[in-house]
Design an enzyme around this catalytic site. Structure first.
Site, PDB file in Angstrom:
ATOM      1  N   CYS A   2      33.968  35.308  43.222  1.00 18.75           N
ATOM      2  CA  CYS A   2      34.232  33.976  42.695  1.00 18.75           C
ATOM      3  C   CYS A   2      35.621  33.912  42.097  1.00 18.75           C
ATOM      4  CB  CYS A   2      33.203  33.625  41.606  1.00 18.75           C
ATOM      5  SG  CYS A   2      31.490  33.737  42.172  1.00 18.75           S
ATOM      6  N   ILE A  53      24.114  36.366  46.129  1.00 20.71           N
ATOM      7  CA  ILE A  53      22.743  36.620  45.684  1.00 20.71           C
ATOM      8  C   ILE A  53      22.154  35.331  45.120  1.00 20.71           C
ATOM      9  CG2 ILE A  53      21.342  37.864  43.983  1.00 20.71           C
ATOM     10  CD1 ILE A  53      23.237  40.215  44.303  1.00 20.71           C
ATOM     11  N   GLU A  76      29.563  41.288  40.621  1.00 18.31           N
ATOM     12  CA  GLU A  76      28.179  41.626  40.909  1.00 18.31           C
ATOM     13  C   GLU A  76      27.700  42.645  39.885  1.00 18.31           C
ATOM     14  OE1 GLU A  76      26.472  40.153  43.171  1.00 18.31           O
ATOM     15  OE2 GLU A  76      28.017  39.268  44.460  1.00 18.31           O
ATOM     16  N   ASP A  99      22.095  37.268  39.183  1.00 22.18           N
ATOM     17  CA  ASP A  99      22.633  38.172  38.168  1.00 22.18           C
ATOM     18  C   ASP A  99      23.458  37.405  37.139  1.00 22.18           C
ATOM     19  OD1 ASP A  99      24.640  37.617  40.021  1.00 22.18           O
ATOM     20  OD2 ASP A  99      25.525  39.616  39.938  1.00 22.18           O
TER      21      ASP A  99
END
Length: 639
Positions: A2, A53, A76, A99
């Protein structure tokens, strides 16, 4: 992966949303799937998401109004399932499988102490509404980037990439002369500097906290590699432990809701990761490699051999040795001078991988962890010689010999003794700095103009290494060299190169060999298990003998590079000449024109190999042109 962006005001009010959106969307390549924004009194947070995810959830900024928290996060967390279980046992209720929410709840539960529990790659920022305070942190190794600085009005601005910070119109763009000296010495700008005086990089393993009214942010280190040599691990015990740690790191990093694969160069490190992936996967692993049409720089035959041995689904592409057309593209994606020529094939292998997968595992970190670079062997040997003679004797004796011995770039390697003689006249830190400096201090002093020397005020890039060495937890020559690389070369060059190249293609790259638990354990191994009898990565290679062909493990290391010297004498000769004698480098006033011309002449004739320095100057020219164009375009818009 991101892209983050944020503004924290130094005065009451709300940030300009248009400016925040410009900062966020300058990094659209980092997160093309979703975009979000949060604006409130005193703060603005922007986020671009590459969904990996829990694709349907995990939107950011993630805001909990009841808790008074807002989070933006890049990365992550590989241990988020166990963290989630631990938090649920404490009564925390989750509404997603992401997450991101685990990180938010971990912060809510433990504050900054949550950092000691995180396993992964990350950069994040949390806004505490009640305290009116921003908290930011970067992962232990520095896999994910985070830049920050202050505007002329005193507002804190931050973003994943420099281009995000620079999208704010009130950020000063004055170049930092010390950062330029660092670049000319090392080929990159090491943390915590950026090329701009007003912008910093949050160092790996550090957090930052600030609120309006404070003169400076609080920056603290929360993790460092230990190099605790209390370990008396035997070779057999180390092999078993290494395989377990590697398999655990790889398996945890294979969790993904999108297609996943791996880079495969045919070298030891990437082959180790793919072998572990193959053990963990019921399906053939997808692997990607890049080759050159120049035999001395092409490793695809080895990558193909490993792919066949491990039965992977292999994708391969060959690029021409004239792929230097990427030069301006690289300047744009790095935002500051960056001269590692392997950035070209890295860009191409990321481009190839993205056609097949959204997540790729890489073998980066093996050389730093297990002493794989040739320079480690040379440094250890030279250090043993230095230890036999006092500095007071070595410095004048070898200093004179090093000065008198000719610089024979054209000669066979055993006859190129000048560098070794010079290294013997120095202490371990200066000698290692000299080894990794691809443009020597003497050459830099010749290159710099009188005006630029005055701006430097006696500063040398050696001070970067001195500062890290003072804080190093080890004095063993090999371990110290590894530690210095982990503080400079690894985050400043290797991880920066991979992050920018992968994000340019919206590809997430994970690095199992840099799981911080594996890194810390490897640092405790006796140096003799890493470098033994001239064999680097000894224990890693022994651990892989059951998985990979002997000639893959023990062949001569080639490296992921390009034929620079030939390019700069051939197809790039005119371009580098124009850049140095009439381009942005020539107009900068940083360099002596006569010395620039001399470098060009000597390299073209073959009397010397100045390719590393000339490439740095060519990439600096590309950066300066890109920067000047950006300023010019902005002026047109403002007008």
């Amino acid at each position: 992966m991101c892209g983050l962006a944020g503004i924290v005001l130094s005065h009451p009010g709300r940030p300009d949303e248009g400016t925040l959106l410009a900062m966020r969307d300058a990094q659209r390549h980092r997160g093309p799937d979703q975009a979000g924004v949060f604006v409130a009194d005193g703060v603005g947070l922007g986020h671009r998401r590459l969904s990996i995810i829990d694709l349907a959830h995990g939107r950011q900024p993630m805001v909990d109004e009841a808790a008074g928290l807002a989070l933006i996060y890049n990365g992550e967390l590989y241990n988020f399932p166990s963290l989630k279980t631990e938090l649920e046992a404490l009564g925390v209720v989750f509404t997603s499988h992401s997450d991101t929410e685990v990180l938010l709840r971990a912060w809510q539960q433990w504050g900054e102490d949550c950092l000691s529990r995180l396993v992964g790659m990350f950069a994040f920022a949390v806004w505490d509404v009640r305290a009116q305070r921003i908290f930011m942190a970067r992962d232990q190794i520095g896999i994910k980037p985070l830049h920050y600085g202050f505007t002329g009005a005193g507002d804190l601005v931050f973003a994943s990439e420099l281009k995000g910070v620079l999208a704010h119109p009130q950020v000063d763009r004055t170049l930092d002369p010390q950062a330029l000296e660092d670049y000319l010495a090392l080929g990159y700008v090491p943390d915590p500097k950026s090329i701009y005086r007003s912008v910093r990089k949050l160092p790996p393993g550090h957090w930052l906290s600030w609120r309006a009214g404070e003169a400076q942010p609080t920056v603290r280190q929360y993790w460092d590699v230990s190099f605790d040599r209390t370990s008396d691990e035997t070779a057999d015990g180390a092999i078993a432990k290494l395989r377990a740690l590697l398999d655990d790191a790889v398996k945890s990093q294979m969790v993904s809701d999108v297609p996943l694969g791996a880079f495969l160069s045919g070298g030891v490190d990437s082959s180790a990761v793919v072998a572990s992936m193959s053990r963990a996967s019921a399906q053939p692993v997808r692997t990607c490699s890049i080759g050159f049409d120049h035999d001395g720089f092409d490793e695809t035959v080895y990558a193909r051999q490993v792919a066949q041995h491990l039965h992977t689904q292999h994708f391969e592409r060959r690029v021409g040795s004239d792929d230097y057309a990427l030069l301006d593209t690289l300047a744009a994606i790095h935002d500051e001078p960056f001269s590692d020529s392997s950035a070209l094939p890295t860009y191409r292998v990321c481009e190839l991988a993205r056609t097949q997968v959204t997540v790729a595992l890489s073998g980066d970190g093996g050389d730093e962890n297990f002493a794989g670079y040739r320079r480690y062997r040379m440094h250890a040997w030279e250090s043993s010689l230095r230890a036999r003679l006092p500095l007071g004797l070595r410095k004048p004796l070898f200093g004179l010999l090093g000065k008198l011995y000719p610089k024979a770039d054209w000669a066979p390697r055993p006859l190129r003794a000048k560098t070794t003689l010079q290294a013997l006249a120095r202490d371990d830190v200066e000698a290692y700095f000299h080894t990794v400096s691809t443009t020597s201090a003497a050459m830099r002093q010749r290159l710099y103009s009188t005006r630029f020397k005055q701006e430097l005020k006696g500063y040398s890039a050696l001070e970067v290494f001195r500062a890290h060495a003072e804080k190093a937890p080890t004095r063993h020559p090999l371990s110290l060299a590894q530690y210095l690389d982990m503080k400079t070369w690894l985050p400043g060059d290797i991880l920066t190169k991979v992050d920018r190249a992968s994000m340019a293609h919206s590809l997430e790259v994970r690095v199992p060999l840099l799981d911080h638990r594996l890194v810390d354990w490897a640092s405790t191994l006796p140096p003799a298990l890493k470098l033994k009898g001239g064999t680097g990565k000894y224990i890693l290679k022994k651990a892989l003998e059951a998985d990979l062909p002997h000639d893959v493990l023990y062949r001569t290391k080639m490296g992921f590079s390009v034929p620079l010297a030939a390019w700069l004498r051939g197809p790039l000769a005119q371009r580098v000449r124009e850049a140095l004698l009439g381009g942005a480098v020539a107009r900068s006033g940083y360099f002596e024109p006569s010395v620039l011309e001399q470098l060009l002449r000597e390299h073209a004739s073959g009397r010397a190999d100045h390719s590393a320095t000339l490439w740095k100057l060519l990439m600096l020219d590309a950066f300066l042109r890109h920067t000047q164009q950006g300023i010019s375009d902005k002026a047109k818009v403002d007008a």
